[in-house]
Motif scaffolding. Structure first.
Motif, PDB file in Angstrom:
ATOM      1  N   GLY A 269       0.649  -1.596  -0.368  1.00 28.62           N
ATOM      2  CA  GLY A 269       0.036   0.292   0.216  1.00 28.62           C
ATOM      3  C   GLY A 269       0.546   0.989  -0.407  1.00 28.62           C
ATOM      4  N   ALA A 270       0.002   2.256  -0.172  1.00 26.64           N
ATOM      5  CA  ALA A 270       0.890   4.049  -0.747  1.00 26.64           C
ATOM      6  C   ALA A 270      -0.474   5.026   0.460  1.00 26.64           C
ATOM      7  N   GLU A 271       0.810   5.780   0.448  1.00 28.19           N
ATOM      8  CA  GLU A 271      -0.201   7.262   0.460  1.00 28.19           C
ATOM      9  C   GLU A 271       0.269   7.918  -0.066  1.00 28.19           C
ATOM     10  N   GLY A 272      -0.475   9.368  -0.366  1.00 22.46           N
ATOM     11  CA  GLY A 272      -0.517  10.527  -1.074  1.00 22.46           C
ATOM     12  C   GLY A 272      -1.034  11.853  -1.233  1.00 22.46           C
ATOM     13  N   PRO A 273      -1.465  12.986  -1.490  1.00 20.52           N
ATOM     14  CA  PRO A 273      -1.758  14.026  -1.733  1.00 20.52           C
ATOM     15  C   PRO A 273      -2.662  13.486  -2.677  1.00 20.52           C
ATOM     16  N   CYS A 274      -4.190  13.944  -2.889  1.00 22.04           N
ATOM     17  CA  CYS A 274      -5.179  13.367  -4.562  1.00 22.04           C
ATOM     18  C   CYS A 274      -4.032  13.720  -5.318  1.00 22.04           C
ATOM     19  N   GLU A 275      -3.683  15.045  -5.555  1.00 18.03           N
ATOM     20  CA  GLU A 275      -3.011  15.607  -6.427  1.00 18.03           C
ATOM     21  C   GLU A 275      -1.630  15.273  -6.764  1.00 18.03           C
ATOM     22  N   GLN A 276      -1.359  13.927  -6.221  1.00 18.48           N
ATOM     23  CA  GLN A 276      -0.093  13.367  -6.931  1.00 18.48           C
ATOM     24  C   GLN A 276      -0.152  11.359  -7.525  1.00 18.48           C
ATOM     25  N   ALA A 277      -1.607  11.202  -7.591  1.00 21.60           N
ATOM     26  CA  ALA A 277      -2.532  10.753  -8.011  1.00 21.60           C
ATOM     27  C   ALA A 277      -1.754   9.313  -9.120  1.00 21.60           C
ATOM     28  N   VAL A 278      -1.092   9.859 -10.046  1.00 21.79           N
ATOM     29  CA  VAL A 278      -0.242   8.952 -10.754  1.00 21.79           C
ATOM     30  C   VAL A 278       1.451   8.936  -9.897  1.00 21.79           C
ATOM     31  N   SER A 279       1.989   9.585  -9.849  1.00 21.29           N
ATOM     32  CA  SER A 279       3.144   9.566  -9.648  1.00 21.29           C
ATOM     33  C   SER A 279       2.645   8.680  -8.453  1.00 21.29           C
ATOM     34  N   LEU A 280       1.961   8.019  -7.562  1.00 22.10           N
ATOM     35  CA  LEU A 280       1.558   7.283  -6.164  1.00 22.10           C
ATOM     36  C   LEU A 280       1.307   5.672  -6.871  1.00 22.10           C
ATOM     37  N   GLY A 281       0.356   5.996  -7.548  1.00 22.32           N
ATOM     38  CA  GLY A 281       0.367   4.667  -8.553  1.00 22.32           C
ATOM     39  C   GLY A 281       1.564   3.889  -9.229  1.00 22.32           C
ATOM     40  N   GLN A 282       1.849   5.089  -9.558  1.00 23.66           N
ATOM     41  CA  GLN A 282       3.400   4.552 -10.227  1.00 23.66           C
ATOM     42  C   GLN A 282       4.336   3.595  -9.218  1.00 23.66           C
ATOM     43  N   GLU A 283       4.842   5.387  -7.953  1.00 18.87           N
ATOM     44  CA  GLU A 283       5.621   4.281  -7.324  1.00 18.87           C
ATOM     45  C   GLU A 283       5.413   3.184  -6.506  1.00 18.87           C
ATOM     46  N   LEU A 284       3.614   3.385  -6.434  1.00 19.58           N
ATOM     47  CA  LEU A 284       3.579   1.545  -5.810  1.00 19.58           C
ATOM     48  C   LEU A 284       3.654   0.906  -6.636  1.00 19.58           C
ATOM     49  N   ALA A 285       3.593   0.686  -8.105  1.00 21.47           N
ATOM     50  CA  ALA A 285       4.005  -0.115  -9.149  1.00 21.47           C
ATOM     51  C   ALA A 285       5.429  -0.473  -8.733  1.00 21.47           C
ATOM     52  N   GLU A 286       6.076   0.615  -8.414  1.00 18.14           N
ATOM     53  CA  GLU A 286       8.155  -0.105  -8.456  1.00 18.14           C
ATOM     54  C   GLU A 286       8.376  -0.321  -8.088  1.00 18.14           C
ATOM     55  N   VAL A 287       7.404   0.185  -6.150  1.00 20.52           N
ATOM     56  CA  VAL A 287       7.676  -1.196  -4.777  1.00 20.52           C
ATOM     57  C   VAL A 287       7.471  -2.614  -5.141  1.00 20.52           C
ATOM     58  N   LEU A 288       6.146  -3.257  -5.868  1.00 14.35           N
ATOM     59  CA  LEU A 288       6.013  -4.576  -6.032  1.00 14.35           C
ATOM     60  C   LEU A 288       6.964  -5.201  -7.331  1.00 14.35           C
ATOM     61  N   LEU A 289       7.239  -3.952  -7.952  1.00 14.76           N
ATOM     62  CA  LEU A 289       8.454  -4.941  -8.975  1.00 14.76           C
ATOM     63  C   LEU A 289       9.502  -5.053  -8.482  1.00 14.76           C
ATOM     64  N   ALA A 290       9.569  -4.261  -7.107  1.00 16.99           N
ATOM     65  CA  ALA A 290      11.061  -4.684  -6.914  1.00 16.99           C
ATOM     66  C   ALA A 290      10.899  -5.557  -5.659  1.00 16.99           C
ATOM     67  N   SER A 291       9.631  -5.838  -5.371  1.00 12.48           N
ATOM     68  CA  SER A 291       9.369  -7.363  -4.437  1.00 12.48           C
ATOM     69  C   SER A 291       9.353  -8.955  -5.218  1.00 12.48           C
ATOM     70  N   GLY A 292       9.638  -8.209  -6.333  1.00 11.94           N
ATOM     71  CA  GLY A 292       9.047 -10.047  -7.376  1.00 11.94           C
ATOM     72  C   GLY A 292       7.870 -10.274  -8.134  1.00 11.94           C
ATOM     73  N   ALA A 293       7.159  -8.768  -8.246  1.00  5.82           N
ATOM     74  CA  ALA A 293       6.435  -8.614  -9.830  1.00  5.82           C
ATOM     75  C   ALA A 293       6.222  -8.987 -10.773  1.00  5.82           C
ATOM     76  N   GLY A 294       7.437  -8.289 -10.758  1.00  8.93           N
ATOM     77  CA  GLY A 294       8.047  -8.590 -12.088  1.00  8.93           C
ATOM     78  C   GLY A 294       8.892  -9.607 -12.818  1.00  8.93           C
ATOM     79  N   ASP A 295       8.647 -10.501 -11.962  1.00  8.78           N
ATOM     80  CA  ASP A 295       9.341 -12.300 -12.587  1.00  8.78           C
ATOM     81  C   ASP A 295       8.166 -12.980 -12.574  1.00  8.78           C
ATOM     82  N   ILE A 296       7.054 -12.248 -11.988  1.00 10.16           N
ATOM     83  CA  ILE A 296       5.727 -12.963 -11.986  1.00 10.16           C
ATOM     84  C   ILE A 296       5.190 -12.636 -13.546  1.00 10.16           C
ATOM     85  N   LEU A 297       5.168 -11.468 -14.258  1.00 13.55           N
ATOM     86  CA  LEU A 297       5.175 -10.243 -14.928  1.00 13.55           C
ATOM     87  C   LEU A 297       5.967 -10.465 -16.137  1.00 13.55           C
ATOM     88  N   ARG A 298       7.418 -11.093 -15.924  1.00 14.85           N
ATOM     89  CA  ARG A 298       7.920 -11.368 -17.117  1.00 14.85           C
ATOM     90  C   ARG A 298       7.905 -13.394 -17.226  1.00 14.85           C
TER      91      ARG A 298
END
Length: 304
Positions: A269-298
């Motif tokens: 999960g992640a939290e931030g200002p509503c106005e930063q919705a795009v960057s919040l979504g991207q940052e959370l995706a990066e956290v998951l990729l670093a946790s192993g999501a990239g291997d699942i996707l590949r």
């Protein structure tokens, strides 16, 4: 104003709701619903991952919008690919409905806590993977069609139960069918679930008429969810889920990637200002990729 829609009962309910809202804000406005049959409507047999994913429910409608055959298109936001034709966009996102998934059991028994292996109908990889993560004994069967078709197939004995979006049942007046609302820790919803996408040509005059329909909280939440999905480059081939919620000026976002069999479940999960919705979504995706999501996707893309 001509509103483009699929012809299913749920799609028509959603489009009529937008037409009614427009007429409420603009008395005297004439509206016409134009029904457009999509590839996903024509092919009810094959899994969505086989026939083209989210886009199968929207391509023909978008073509009609680009050509000027309709003025706006009303979609279920969860059907929408993260990339749109450059000449189209969503100027407004109305308030979303009940976002959770539900279990509908033929025997009235809830899914949560079951130790047996019920047969459950769903065409969604996201739902299948999360169900297996909770109960590896569950037997999953492909069941497609509109809500009434799926309920009929269940009653005829094809499956013991169904997992459906609560919003669809509620909008169709079928809330009494619900056996159990699935908790978010069991079933995280699809990106954009229960939200409607009102699509127009960029710069079209109708945008001014649509403006009163926008709900800022839903808009920010859906923006974050779609940014999360886009950054993962995920479609219908990989189980991905997300849910954003605005509380005041803060936006909380949960995201999930799991293996199709439910063996690996990565959730953060992640939290931030509503106005930063795009960057919040991207940052959370990066956290998951670093946790192993990239291997699942590949692994899924290589396997496909």
């Amino acid at each position: 104003m001509r509103l483009g829609s699929r012809g299913s009962p749920l799609a028509l309910w959603q489009t009529r709701a937008i037409a009614d809202a427009l007429q409420l804000h603009h008395p005297g406005l004439q509206t016409e619903i134009v029904i457009i049959r999509t590839e996903g409507d024509r092919n009810r047999q094959d899994p969505l991952s086989v026939i083209g994913g989210r886009g199968v429910f929207v391509r023909e409608i978008e073509k009609a919008l680009i050509c000027g055959d309709i003025d706006i298109a009303v979609h279920s936001m969860k059907d929408m690919p993260t990339e749109q034709p450059p000449e189209l966009h969503f100027p407004v996102v109305p308030a979303r409905g009940e976002v959770r998934d539900v279990y509908v059991g033929r025997d009235g028994q809830p899914f949560t806590g079951r130790r047996d292996g019920p047969s459950i109908g769903t065409g969604s990889l996201r739902r299948r993977a999360q169900l297996l993560a909770v109960n590896e004994r569950v037997e999953l069967r492909e069941v497609r069609g509109n809500v009434d078709t799926r309920l009929r197939k269940m009653r005829e004995g094809e499956v013991d139960g169904l997992v459906l979006a609560a919003a669809g049942l509620i909008r169709l007046g079928r809330e009494a069918e619900i056996t159990e609302y699935l908790p978010m820790d069991v079933m995280l919803p699809a990106v954009g679930q229960a939200a409607l996408g009102v699509q127009t040509r960029r710069g079209a005059a109708v945008e001014a008429l649509l403006a009163p329909l926008h709900d800022a909280a839903t808009g920010w939440a859906v923006t974050a969810e779609r940014a999360f999905l886009a950054h993962l480059s995920g479609g219908c081939m990989v189980p991905i889920a997300a849910f954003g919620e605005c509380r005041g000026e803060r936006l909380s976002l949960q995201g999930l990637v799991c293996s199709p069999g439910g063996e690996q479940v990565l959730r953060h999960g992640a939290e931030g200002p509503c106005e930063q919705a795009v960057s919040l979504g991207q940052e959370l995706a990066e956290v998951l990729l670093a946790s192993g999501a990239g291997d699942i996707l590949r692994a899924q893309r290589d396997g496909a």
